[in-house]
Motif scaffolding. Structure first.
Motif, PDB file in Angstrom:
ATOM      1  N   ALA A 155       0.828  -1.211   0.000  1.00 22.08           N
ATOM      2  CA  ALA A 155       0.000   0.000   0.000  1.00 22.08           C
ATOM      3  C   ALA A 155       0.859   1.256   0.000  1.00 22.08           C
ATOM      4  O   ALA A 155       0.542   2.241  -0.674  1.00 22.08           O
ATOM      5  N   LEU A 156       1.962   1.219   0.731  1.00 18.73           N
ATOM      6  CA  LEU A 156       2.877   2.356   0.778  1.00 18.73           C
ATOM      7  C   LEU A 156       3.508   2.592  -0.594  1.00 18.73           C
ATOM      8  O   LEU A 156       3.613   3.738  -1.055  1.00 18.73           O
ATOM      9  N   SER A 157       3.893   1.532  -1.263  1.00 18.50           N
ATOM     10  CA  SER A 157       4.448   1.658  -2.615  1.00 18.50           C
ATOM     11  C   SER A 157       3.425   2.243  -3.572  1.00 18.50           C
ATOM     12  O   SER A 157       3.757   3.101  -4.404  1.00 18.50           O
ATOM     13  N   ALA A 158       2.185   1.802  -3.463  1.00 22.01           N
ATOM     14  CA  ALA A 158       1.127   2.310  -4.329  1.00 22.01           C
ATOM     15  C   ALA A 158       0.862   3.794  -4.054  1.00 22.01           C
ATOM     16  O   ALA A 158       0.675   4.581  -4.987  1.00 22.01           O
ATOM     17  N   ALA A 159       0.865   4.171  -2.785  1.00 20.41           N
ATOM     18  CA  ALA A 159       0.628   5.570  -2.432  1.00 20.41           C
ATOM     19  C   ALA A 159       1.775   6.454  -2.935  1.00 20.41           C
ATOM     20  O   ALA A 159       1.545   7.552  -3.441  1.00 20.41           O
ATOM     21  N   ARG A 160       3.000   5.975  -2.810  1.00 15.96           N
ATOM     22  CA  ARG A 160       4.149   6.741  -3.312  1.00 15.96           C
ATOM     23  C   ARG A 160       4.080   6.886  -4.829  1.00 15.96           C
ATOM     24  O   ARG A 160       4.380   7.950  -5.378  1.00 15.96           O
ATOM     25  N   ALA A 161       3.682   5.819  -5.509  1.00 16.35           N
ATOM     26  CA  ALA A 161       3.548   5.883  -6.966  1.00 16.35           C
ATOM     27  C   ALA A 161       2.451   6.875  -7.351  1.00 16.35           C
ATOM     28  O   ALA A 161       2.626   7.667  -8.281  1.00 16.35           O
ATOM     29  N   GLY A 162       1.338   6.854  -6.639  1.00 14.96           N
ATOM     30  CA  GLY A 162       0.265   7.808  -6.899  1.00 14.96           C
ATOM     31  C   GLY A 162       0.722   9.230  -6.686  1.00 14.96           C
ATOM     32  O   GLY A 162       0.402  10.129  -7.476  1.00 14.96           O
ATOM     33  N   PHE A 163       1.474   9.442  -5.625  1.00  9.22           N
ATOM     34  CA  PHE A 163       2.014  10.774  -5.343  1.00  9.22           C
ATOM     35  C   PHE A 163       2.914  11.243  -6.488  1.00  9.22           C
ATOM     36  O   PHE A 163       2.827  12.383  -6.945  1.00  9.22           O
ATOM     37  N   ASP A 164       3.778  10.343  -6.948  1.00  9.04           N
ATOM     38  CA  ASP A 164       4.719  10.689  -8.013  1.00  9.04           C
ATOM     39  C   ASP A 164       4.029  10.965  -9.349  1.00  9.04           C
ATOM     40  O   ASP A 164       4.560  11.695 -10.178  1.00  9.04           O
ATOM     41  N   GLU A 165       2.852  10.377  -9.545  1.00  4.89           N
ATOM     42  CA  GLU A 165       2.180  10.469 -10.837  1.00  4.89           C
ATOM     43  C   GLU A 165       1.141  11.581 -10.930  1.00  4.89           C
ATOM     44  O   GLU A 165       0.576  11.793 -11.993  1.00  4.89           O
ATOM     45  N   THR A 166       0.880  12.291  -9.858  1.00  2.00           N
ATOM     46  CA  THR A 166      -0.173  13.306  -9.910  1.00  2.00           C
ATOM     47  C   THR A 166       0.403  14.710  -9.744  1.00  2.00           C
ATOM     48  O   THR A 166       1.453  14.893  -9.147  1.00  2.00           O
ATOM     49  N   ALA A 167      -0.323  15.644 -10.311  1.00  2.00           N
ATOM     50  CA  ALA A 167       0.040  17.050 -10.145  1.00  2.00           C
ATOM     51  C   ALA A 167      -1.108  17.810  -9.479  1.00  2.00           C
ATOM     52  O   ALA A 167      -0.966  18.985  -9.152  1.00  2.00           O
ATOM     53  N   ASP A 168      -2.221  17.131  -9.259  1.00  2.51           N
ATOM     54  CA  ASP A 168      -3.389  17.757  -8.649  1.00  2.51           C
ATOM     55  C   ASP A 168      -3.119  18.025  -7.174  1.00  2.51           C
ATOM     56  O   ASP A 168      -2.735  17.128  -6.426  1.00  2.51           O
ATOM     57  N   ARG A 169      -3.319  19.250  -6.759  1.00  2.00           N
ATOM     58  CA  ARG A 169      -3.011  19.659  -5.386  1.00  2.00           C
ATOM     59  C   ARG A 169      -3.791  18.844  -4.346  1.00  2.00           C
ATOM     60  O   ARG A 169      -3.240  18.425  -3.327  1.00  2.00           O
ATOM     61  N   ASP A 170      -5.071  18.616  -4.597  1.00  2.00           N
ATOM     62  CA  ASP A 170      -5.884  17.845  -3.652  1.00  2.00           C
ATOM     63  C   ASP A 170      -5.397  16.405  -3.539  1.00  2.00           C
ATOM     64  O   ASP A 170      -5.347  15.846  -2.447  1.00  2.00           O
ATOM     65  N   LEU A 171      -5.054  15.815  -4.678  1.00  2.00           N
ATOM     66  CA  LEU A 171      -4.547  14.444  -4.639  1.00  2.00           C
ATOM     67  C   LEU A 171      -3.181  14.374  -3.964  1.00  2.00           C
ATOM     68  O   LEU A 171      -2.889  13.397  -3.273  1.00  2.00           O
ATOM     69  N   LEU A 172      -2.358  15.386  -4.154  1.00  2.00           N
ATOM     70  CA  LEU A 172      -1.060  15.401  -3.475  1.00  2.00           C
ATOM     71  C   LEU A 172      -1.259  15.395  -1.958  1.00  2.00           C
ATOM     72  O   LEU A 172      -0.577  14.662  -1.236  1.00  2.00           O
ATOM     73  N   GLU A 173      -2.189  16.195  -1.483  1.00  2.00           N
ATOM     74  CA  GLU A 173      -2.493  16.210  -0.043  1.00  2.00           C
ATOM     75  C   GLU A 173      -2.990  14.851   0.427  1.00  2.00           C
ATOM     76  O   GLU A 173      -2.599  14.368   1.497  1.00  2.00           O
TER      77      GLU A 173
END
Length: 68
Positions: free
Chosen positions: A21-39
């Motif tokens: 889950a941590l790997s998936a969350a880090r990948a999601g963080f790396d792949e998004t530029a949306d401010r809300d999703l980054l938070e």
């Protein structure tokens, strides 16, 4: 003794799931530029790190109990 083995297996499984889950969350963080999703991803990563730390403490306590 079987109960301790079962608890140990559950802790290991929890650690594996948390790592995935941590790997998936880090990948999601790396792949998004949306401010809300980054938070969202920052919050999720923080929560998963806390869970991982807790599970590691539980595993070490169990190993100490078992004398490993």
């Amino acid at each position: 003794m079987a109960k301790k083995t079962s608890r140990s297996q559950r802790l290991r499984l929890g650690l594996e799931e948390t790592n995935r889950a941590l790997s998936a969350a880090r990948a999601g963080f790396d792949e998004t530029a949306d401010r809300d999703l980054l938070e969202y991803y920052l919050y999720e990563i923080s929560a998963l790190r806390a869970k991982h730390t807790y599970l590691l403490r539980q595993m070490k306590a169990l190993e100490k109990e078992e004398g490993l």
